[in-house]
Design an enzyme around this catalytic site. Structure first.
Site, mmCIF file in Angstrom:
data_model
loop_
_atom_site.group_PDB
_atom_site.id
_atom_site.type_symbol
_atom_site.label_atom_id
_atom_site.label_comp_id
_atom_site.label_asym_id
_atom_site.label_seq_id
_atom_site.Cartn_x
_atom_site.Cartn_y
_atom_site.Cartn_z
ATOM 1 N N LYS A 4 73.039 72.025 48.737
ATOM 2 C CA LYS A 4 72.858 70.579 48.817
ATOM 3 C C LYS A 4 74.212 69.861 48.675
ATOM 4 O O LYS A 4 75.215 70.479 48.296
ATOM 5 C CB LYS A 4 71.879 70.133 47.721
ATOM 6 C CG LYS A 4 70.444 70.646 47.942
ATOM 7 C CD LYS A 4 69.516 70.146 46.833
ATOM 8 C CE LYS A 4 68.082 70.599 47.053
ATOM 9 N NZ LYS A 4 67.167 70.080 45.984
ATOM 10 N N TYR A 44 61.442 66.946 53.839
ATOM 11 C CA TYR A 44 60.765 66.677 52.566
ATOM 12 C C TYR A 44 59.444 65.932 52.751
ATOM 13 O O TYR A 44 59.008 65.223 51.847
ATOM 14 C CB TYR A 44 61.699 65.904 51.637
ATOM 15 C CG TYR A 44 62.751 66.775 50.971
ATOM 16 C CD1 TYR A 44 62.381 67.911 50.232
ATOM 17 C CD2 TYR A 44 64.112 66.463 51.059
ATOM 18 C CE1 TYR A 44 63.334 68.704 49.618
ATOM 19 C CE2 TYR A 44 65.078 67.261 50.437
ATOM 20 C CZ TYR A 44 64.670 68.372 49.715
ATOM 21 O OH TYR A 44 65.615 69.161 49.090
ATOM 22 N N ASN A 107 70.328 69.434 42.164
ATOM 23 C CA ASN A 107 70.177 70.783 41.622
ATOM 24 C C ASN A 107 70.747 71.869 42.545
ATOM 25 O O ASN A 107 70.273 72.983 42.586
ATOM 26 C CB ASN A 107 68.710 71.044 41.253
ATOM 27 C CG ASN A 107 67.781 70.884 42.447
ATOM 28 O OD1 ASN A 107 68.230 70.599 43.543
ATOM 29 N ND2 ASN A 107 66.492 71.080 42.243
ATOM 30 N N HIS A 110 68.592 74.361 47.837
ATOM 31 C CA HIS A 110 67.215 74.319 48.314
ATOM 32 C C HIS A 110 66.854 75.710 48.814
ATOM 33 O O HIS A 110 67.700 76.380 49.412
ATOM 34 C CB HIS A 110 67.061 73.322 49.468
ATOM 35 C CG HIS A 110 65.771 73.507 50.223
ATOM 36 N ND1 HIS A 110 64.578 73.005 49.767
ATOM 37 C CD2 HIS A 110 65.484 74.187 51.363
ATOM 38 C CE1 HIS A 110 63.608 73.365 50.608
ATOM 39 N NE2 HIS A 110 64.138 74.072 51.589
ATOM 40 N N GLU A 121 61.252 75.587 58.549
ATOM 41 C CA GLU A 121 62.549 74.989 58.205
ATOM 42 C C GLU A 121 63.677 75.568 59.068
ATOM 43 O O GLU A 121 64.596 74.852 59.457
ATOM 44 C CB GLU A 121 62.838 75.174 56.709
ATOM 45 C CG GLU A 121 61.944 74.269 55.862
ATOM 46 C CD GLU A 121 62.053 74.492 54.355
ATOM 47 O OE1 GLU A 121 62.916 75.271 53.908
ATOM 48 O OE2 GLU A 121 61.265 73.868 53.627
HETATM 49 P P1 IDP Z 1 62.252 73.117 44.808
HETATM 50 O O1 IDP Z 1 63.530 72.549 45.379
HETATM 51 O O2 IDP Z 1 62.515 74.002 43.621
HETATM 52 O O3 IDP Z 1 61.366 73.754 45.838
HETATM 53 P P2 IDP Z 1 60.408 70.846 44.878
HETATM 54 O O4 IDP Z 1 59.295 70.626 43.923
HETATM 55 O O5 IDP Z 1 60.078 71.277 46.269
HETATM 56 O O6 IDP Z 1 61.436 71.873 44.195
HETATM 57 O O7 IDP Z 1 61.240 69.486 44.930
HETATM 58 C C1 IDP Z 1 62.192 69.271 45.941
HETATM 59 C C2 IDP Z 1 63.424 68.670 45.322
HETATM 60 O O8 IDP Z 1 63.123 67.367 44.821
HETATM 61 C C3 IDP Z 1 63.972 69.399 44.089
HETATM 62 O O9 IDP Z 1 64.800 70.505 44.445
HETATM 63 C C4 IDP Z 1 64.759 68.315 43.397
HETATM 64 O O10 IDP Z 1 66.008 68.084 44.064
HETATM 65 C C5 IDP Z 1 63.873 67.107 43.641
HETATM 66 N N1 IDP Z 1 62.920 66.864 42.549
HETATM 67 C C6 IDP Z 1 61.825 67.601 42.236
HETATM 68 N N2 IDP Z 1 61.150 67.092 41.200
HETATM 69 C C7 IDP Z 1 61.839 65.982 40.834
HETATM 70 C C8 IDP Z 1 61.630 64.984 39.808
HETATM 71 O O11 IDP Z 1 60.671 65.019 39.026
HETATM 72 N N3 IDP Z 1 62.561 63.980 39.735
HETATM 73 C C9 IDP Z 1 63.632 63.907 40.594
HETATM 74 N N4 IDP Z 1 63.848 64.805 41.577
HETATM 75 C C10 IDP Z 1 62.971 65.835 41.697
HETATM 76 MG MG MG Z 2 60.407 72.923 47.465
#
Ligand code: IDP
Ligand code: MG
Length: 132
Positions: A4, A44, A107, A110, A121
């Site tokens: 990212k 997304y 984080n 992805h 994807e």
């Molecule tokens: P993942 O990336 O581990 O698959 P997902 O639940 O698919 O997690 O969420 C996509 C992305 O959205 C996460 O990687 C993170 O960047 C962001 N995200 C997920 N949950 C939250 C939240 O509660 N607050 C802010 N950002 C979030």
């Molecule tokens: Mg995800």
């Protein structure tokens, strides 16, 4: 898988690719690219009703990302294990997010959550000619 914008900005591309290669995964495609709002919305779409959706789209379009296709035994789940939990504060030490991130939105990486989402994807980001 994708590095990212925060990971690219922080100069973590080499470190992350090193971990994938060290595990034994094979790179099938890799490119540095900008995600526009339209592509971000497709990527997304499952999160469009979440409270953090706007912040997520703003973040993922905030700078270049590295999009990758990695291949190997159980690649989808192995990549998720290497990445660690979504929230870096809860991600185990030794994982990419556990070692290299702290913020929940920013984080670093992805990863597709199933072979089916990986397939869709890959189509979103790469043409068949770009896969080696
Ligand atoms: P993942 O990336 O581990 O698959 P997902 O639940 O698919 O997690 O969420 C996509 C992305 O959205 C996460 O990687 C993170 O960047 C962001 N995200 C997920 N949950 C939250 C939240 O509660 N607050 C802010 N950002 C979030
Ligand atoms: Mg995800």
């Amino acid at each position: 898988m994708m590095i990212k914008p925060d990971g690219v900005r922080r100069g973590l591309v080499g470190e992350i690719v090193q971990r994938l290669e060290a595990k034994g995964l094979t790179l099938k495609a890799m490119k540095l690219m900008h995600i526009d709002t339209d592509l971000a919305g497709q990527h997304y779409r499952e999160h469009r009703d979440k409270p953090f959706y706007g912040e997520l789209i703003q973040f993922i379009t905030s700078g270049p990302v590295v999009a990758m296709v990695v291949q190997g035994r159980e690649a989808t789940s192995v990549v998720r294990l290497l990445m660690g939990a979504t929230d870096p504060a809860k991600a185990a030490p030794g994982t990419i997010r556990g070692d290299l991130a702290l913020d929940l939105t920013q984080n670093v990486v992805h990863g597709s959550d199933s072979p089916e989402s990986a397939a869709s994807e890959i189509q979103l980001y790469f043409t068949s000619e770009e896969l080696v």
